[in-house]
Design a protein around this motif. Structure first.
Motif, short mmCIF file in Angstrom:
data_model
loop_
_atom_site.label_atom_id
_atom_site.label_comp_id
_atom_site.label_asym_id
_atom_site.label_seq_id
_atom_site.Cartn_x
_atom_site.Cartn_y
_atom_site.Cartn_z
N HIS A 35 0.84 -1.20 0.00
CA HIS A 35 0.00 0.00 0.00
C HIS A 35 0.88 1.25 0.00
O HIS A 35 1.80 1.40 0.80
CB HIS A 35 -0.90 0.02 1.23
N VAL A 36 0.62 2.15 -0.94
CA VAL A 36 1.32 3.44 -1.03
C VAL A 36 0.27 4.53 -1.15
O VAL A 36 -0.70 4.39 -1.90
CB VAL A 36 2.25 3.48 -2.27
N PRO A 37 0.41 5.65 -0.40
CA PRO A 37 -0.57 6.73 -0.51
C PRO A 37 -0.71 7.23 -1.95
O PRO A 37 0.28 7.35 -2.67
CB PRO A 37 0.00 7.82 0.41
N ARG A 38 -1.93 7.53 -2.34
CA ARG A 38 -2.20 8.01 -3.70
C ARG A 38 -1.97 9.53 -3.77
O ARG A 38 -2.25 10.26 -2.80
CB ARG A 38 -3.64 7.69 -4.09
N PRO A 39 -1.53 10.04 -4.92
CA PRO A 39 -1.36 11.49 -5.07
C PRO A 39 -2.69 12.16 -5.40
O PRO A 39 -3.64 11.51 -5.85
CB PRO A 39 -0.40 11.60 -6.26
N GLN A 40 -2.76 13.44 -5.16
CA GLN A 40 -3.90 14.22 -5.64
C GLN A 40 -3.40 15.61 -6.01
O GLN A 40 -2.35 16.06 -5.57
CB GLN A 40 -5.02 14.29 -4.62
N ALA A 41 -4.16 16.26 -6.89
CA ALA A 41 -3.80 17.60 -7.35
C ALA A 41 -5.06 18.46 -7.36
O ALA A 41 -6.18 17.94 -7.39
CB ALA A 41 -3.17 17.55 -8.74
N ARG A 42 -4.85 19.77 -7.36
CA ARG A 42 -5.98 20.70 -7.33
C ARG A 42 -5.77 21.77 -8.39
O ARG A 42 -4.64 22.21 -8.63
CB ARG A 42 -6.10 21.35 -5.95
N THR A 43 -6.86 22.17 -9.03
CA THR A 43 -6.79 23.25 -10.01
C THR A 43 -8.06 24.09 -9.90
O THR A 43 -9.12 23.58 -9.50
CB THR A 43 -6.62 22.69 -11.44
N ALA A 44 -7.93 25.36 -10.23
CA ALA A 44 -9.09 26.27 -10.17
C ALA A 44 -9.87 26.20 -11.47
O ALA A 44 -9.35 25.83 -12.52
CB ALA A 44 -8.61 27.69 -9.91
N PHE A 45 -11.14 26.56 -11.39
CA PHE A 45 -11.96 26.65 -12.59
C PHE A 45 -12.78 27.93 -12.56
O PHE A 45 -13.07 28.48 -11.48
CB PHE A 45 -12.87 25.43 -12.75
N ALA A 46 -13.15 28.41 -13.73
CA ALA A 46 -13.99 29.60 -13.85
C ALA A 46 -15.45 29.19 -13.98
O ALA A 46 -15.75 28.09 -14.49
CB ALA A 46 -13.56 30.42 -15.07
N GLU A 47 -16.33 30.05 -13.53
CA GLU A 47 -17.76 29.79 -13.67
C GLU A 47 -18.10 29.55 -15.14
O GLU A 47 -17.66 30.29 -16.03
CB GLU A 47 -18.56 30.98 -13.15
N GLY A 48 -18.84 28.49 -15.41
CA GLY A 48 -19.21 28.16 -16.78
C GLY A 48 -18.28 27.19 -17.48
O GLY A 48 -18.50 26.84 -18.64
N ALA A 49 -17.22 26.75 -16.78
CA ALA A 49 -16.32 25.74 -17.35
C ALA A 49 -17.06 24.40 -17.46
O ALA A 49 -18.12 24.20 -16.86
CB ALA A 49 -15.07 25.61 -16.50
N THR A 50 -16.48 23.49 -18.21
CA THR A 50 -17.10 22.18 -18.40
C THR A 50 -16.08 21.10 -18.08
O THR A 50 -14.94 21.14 -18.55
CB THR A 50 -17.57 22.00 -19.86
N LEU A 51 -16.50 20.13 -17.27
CA LEU A 51 -15.64 19.01 -16.88
C LEU A 51 -16.15 17.75 -17.57
O LEU A 51 -17.35 17.45 -17.54
CB LEU A 51 -15.66 18.84 -15.36
N VAL A 52 -15.23 17.00 -18.18
CA VAL A 52 -15.60 15.77 -18.90
C VAL A 52 -14.75 14.62 -18.37
O VAL A 52 -13.51 14.67 -18.42
CB VAL A 52 -15.39 15.93 -20.42
N LEU A 53 -15.42 13.59 -17.87
CA LEU A 53 -14.77 12.35 -17.47
C LEU A 53 -15.26 11.25 -18.41
O LEU A 53 -16.42 11.25 -18.83
CB LEU A 53 -15.09 11.98 -16.03
N TYR A 54 -14.39 10.28 -18.68
CA TYR A 54 -14.71 9.29 -19.70
C TYR A 54 -13.85 8.05 -19.48
O TYR A 54 -12.87 8.07 -18.73
CB TYR A 54 -14.43 9.85 -21.10
N THR A 55 -14.20 6.96 -20.15
CA THR A 55 -13.36 5.77 -20.16
C THR A 55 -12.66 5.65 -21.50
O THR A 55 -12.99 6.36 -22.46
CB THR A 55 -14.18 4.52 -19.85
N ASP A 56 -11.70 4.72 -21.59
CA ASP A 56 -10.80 4.70 -22.76
C ASP A 56 -11.49 4.37 -24.08
O ASP A 56 -10.97 4.65 -25.15
CB ASP A 56 -9.62 3.76 -22.53
N GLY A 57 -12.70 3.77 -24.01
CA GLY A 57 -13.41 3.47 -25.24
C GLY A 57 -13.73 4.71 -26.06
O GLY A 57 -13.92 4.62 -27.28
N LEU A 58 -13.74 5.89 -25.41
CA LEU A 58 -14.06 7.12 -26.12
C LEU A 58 -12.90 7.61 -26.98
O LEU A 58 -13.12 8.21 -28.03
CB LEU A 58 -14.44 8.22 -25.12
#
Length: 410
Positions: A332-355
Motif C-alpha cells: 500500500h502506497v498513498p495516492r497522489p492528488q492535485a488541485r486546479t481552479a476553474f472559472a464559472e461556466g467551465a465544463t468538466l468531462v470524465l470518460y473511459t478509454d473506449g471514447l
C-alpha cells in the motif's frame, strides 16, 4: 543441432490452398500464391485495398448474399476473437480480363483471428476452398461423378454442422450480453440531482456480444456546495466484469462520503479491490468539486485524464495526479492528488478509454480528437455536448470497447 531459421513470410506464400490476411477493417494485408492465382488477381490489385472493392458482389444477381455473409463472419471474428466457419457460399467473381463478365463460383470459407499482445484481433486469416467443380459435378455419370456427389454431401454436412455450432455460440453470447447489460443498467441508474448543477451521463456498450460491462460512473452529493464524481473501468468483459464493476462503484461511492479528499477515497478503494477477484488492474479517476472555492481536486489510478474546458475555449487535461491502476503495487502506497481552479461556466468531462483509444493509434491522437470536439461543441448544454462527443469520437460502426461518459457544467 541448431534449429533452422524459418522465413514465415515465404512459408505463408507457399501454403497450399487459398489463404489471405486482412486487417480488422477488412483491408488485404497479404495473400499467398494460390489465392492470387485462383482468384485471378495480382498482389498489387489486392494489398492495401478493401476486400469488397476488390471482389464486389455480382450486380446481376438480386439474391446474392455472399458479401453480406462474408462481412458478417469476419466482423464476428474481430468482435469475439474466435474462429468462424461459414456454410457453403456462392460468391461470383468478375473476370479481370473481361470487365462486366461474372463467373459463378462456390466456396467453403473459414475465418480465424490473429491476436496481438493485448488480446485484440490484429489480423483475420481468411482461408477458402473453392468447390465450384464439385458442385458442377452433380448430375454427371461414372465413378468420378458418384464420388463427387459423396464429397459434396459431406461438404454440405460438415459446413452446416459447423454453422449450427457457430449459431448456438452466438445465441449463448447474445444471451450473456443481454443479462450483462440488464445488470449494468440496474447498477448504473440515472444520477440523482447534484444541486443546481447540470450533468449528463452516457453509457455505450461495445458492438458484438462479449466486450461489454466493464465501465461505470458515479456522482455523489457532499456536504456544502460540493460533489464527488468518478468514472472507472474494470478489466474483463461480460457478467463477471459487471459484478466487479458494481462492487467497486459501491465501495468508492461509500468511501467518498467519509474521505477528506479523492486520494484517500481511491486509497480505500485500492485496499478493498485486493479482496475482490477480478478487480486487479482496474482503473478509476475521482474528482471532488467545490463551488465555494471554485476548485477541482482529483486523483487517478491509471485512468485517462479528465478534460477541463474553460469558458475561453482552452482545454486542460487533468494529468498531474496519476498513479498505477488498482492492485498494481504489492504494498500500500498513498495516492497522489492535485488541485486546479476553474472559472464559472467551465465544463468538466470524465470518460473511459473506449471514447478515445483506437488500435494502432497513439493515445495523444485520441486526446487531441477529444479536445477538438470539446472546443467545437463546448457552448452546448451538457446533454447536447455528451451526444456530440459520442457522435464525433465513436466509430460509426460501433466501438469495440464500452464507453462511460460524464459531462458536468461547473
Amino acid at each position: 543441432m541448431r534449429e533452422p531459421r524459418i522465413d514465415y513470410a515465404a512459408v505463408f506464400r507457399a501454403l497450399p490452398g487459398m489463404v489471405a490476411l486482412l486487417t480488422p477493417d477488412l483491408v488485404y494485408a497479404d495473400a499467398n500464391e494460390d489465392f492470387l492465382r485462383l482468384a485471378g488477381r495480382t498482389r498489387e490489385q489486392l494489398l492495401g485495398r478493401y476486400m469488397f472493392d476488390v471482389f464486389p458482389e455480382n450486380p446481376n444477381d438480386a439474391a446474392a448474399a455472399g458479401m453480406r455473409e462474408t462481412q458478417a463472419s469476419m466482423l464476428r471474428v474481430v468482435t469475439t476473437g474466435e474462429r468462424d466457419t461459414m456454410a457453403l457460399l456462392r460468391y461470383d467473381i468478375e473476370d479481370s480480363a473481361r470487365p462486366g463478365h461474372w463467373v459463378e463460383h462456390f466456396w467453403s470459407p473459414v475465418n480465424a483471428p490473429v491476436l496481438g499482445p493485448d488480446g485484440d484481433v490484429v489480423l483475420i486469416v481468411h482461408r477458402v476452398e473453392e468447390v465450384t467443380e464439385l458442385i458442377r459435378a452433380r448430375g454427371g455419370t461414372g465413378s468420378d461423378s458418384s464420388r463427387a456427389r459423396v464429397l459434396e454431401a459431406e461438404l454440405y454436412t460438415r459446413a452446416r454442422e459447423l454453422q449450427d455450432v457457430n449459431e448456438r455460440l452466438r445465441r449463448a453470447h447474445a444471451h450473456d450480453r443481454e443479462v450483462a447489460l440488464a445488470l449494468q443498467a440496474a447498477m448504473l441508474p440515472a444520477p440523482t440531482p447534484v444541486g443546481h448543477h447540470r450533468a449528463a451521463v452516457r453509457y455505450r456498450p461495445a458492438v458484438g456480444t462479449l466486450n461489454v460491462c466493464g465501465d461505470w460512473y458515479d456522482l455523489v452529493d457532499l456536504p456544502g456546495d460540493r460533489i464527488a464524481v468518478a468514472v472507472g473501468d474494470v478489466v474483463g468483459h461480460g457478467l463477471r466484469a459487471a459484478g466487479v464493476m458494481g462492487q467497486l462503484r459501491s465501495a468508492l461511492s461509500a468511501a467518498s462520503r467519509v474521505a477528506d479528499g479523492p486520494a484517500r477515497a481511491v486509497e480505500a478503494l485500492g485496499l478493498y479491490a485486493r479482496h475482490v477477484d477480478g478487480a486487479e488492474s482496474s482503473t478509476v479517476v475521482k474528482i471532488f468539486i467545490d463551488w465555494a472555492t471554485h476548485t477541482v481536486t482529483y486523483s487517478s489510478a491509471g485512468h485517462p485524464p479528465p478534460a477541463l474546458l474553460a469558458p475561453d475555449g482552452t482545454v486542460t487535461f487533468l494529468d498531474q495526479a496519476t498513479d498505477p491502476p488498482l492492485g498494481a503495487r504489492p504494498e500500500h502506497v498513498p495516492r497522489p492528488q492535485a488541485r486546479t481552479a476553474f472559472a464559472e461556466g467551465a465544463t468538466l468531462v470524465l470518460y473511459t478509454d473506449g471514447l478515445i483509444e483506437r488500435r494502432h493509434e497513439d493515445i495523444d491522437v485520441g486526446l487531441a480528437r477529444l479536445a477538438d470536439s470539446l472546443v467545437r461543441h463546448g457552448r452546448s448544454d451538457p446533454e447536447a455536448l455528451a451526444d456530440a462527443l459520442l457522435a464525433d469520437l465513436l466509430p460509426p460502426t460501433g466501438a469495440t470497447d464500452d464507453t462511460a461518459l460524464v459531462v458536468l457544467r461547473l
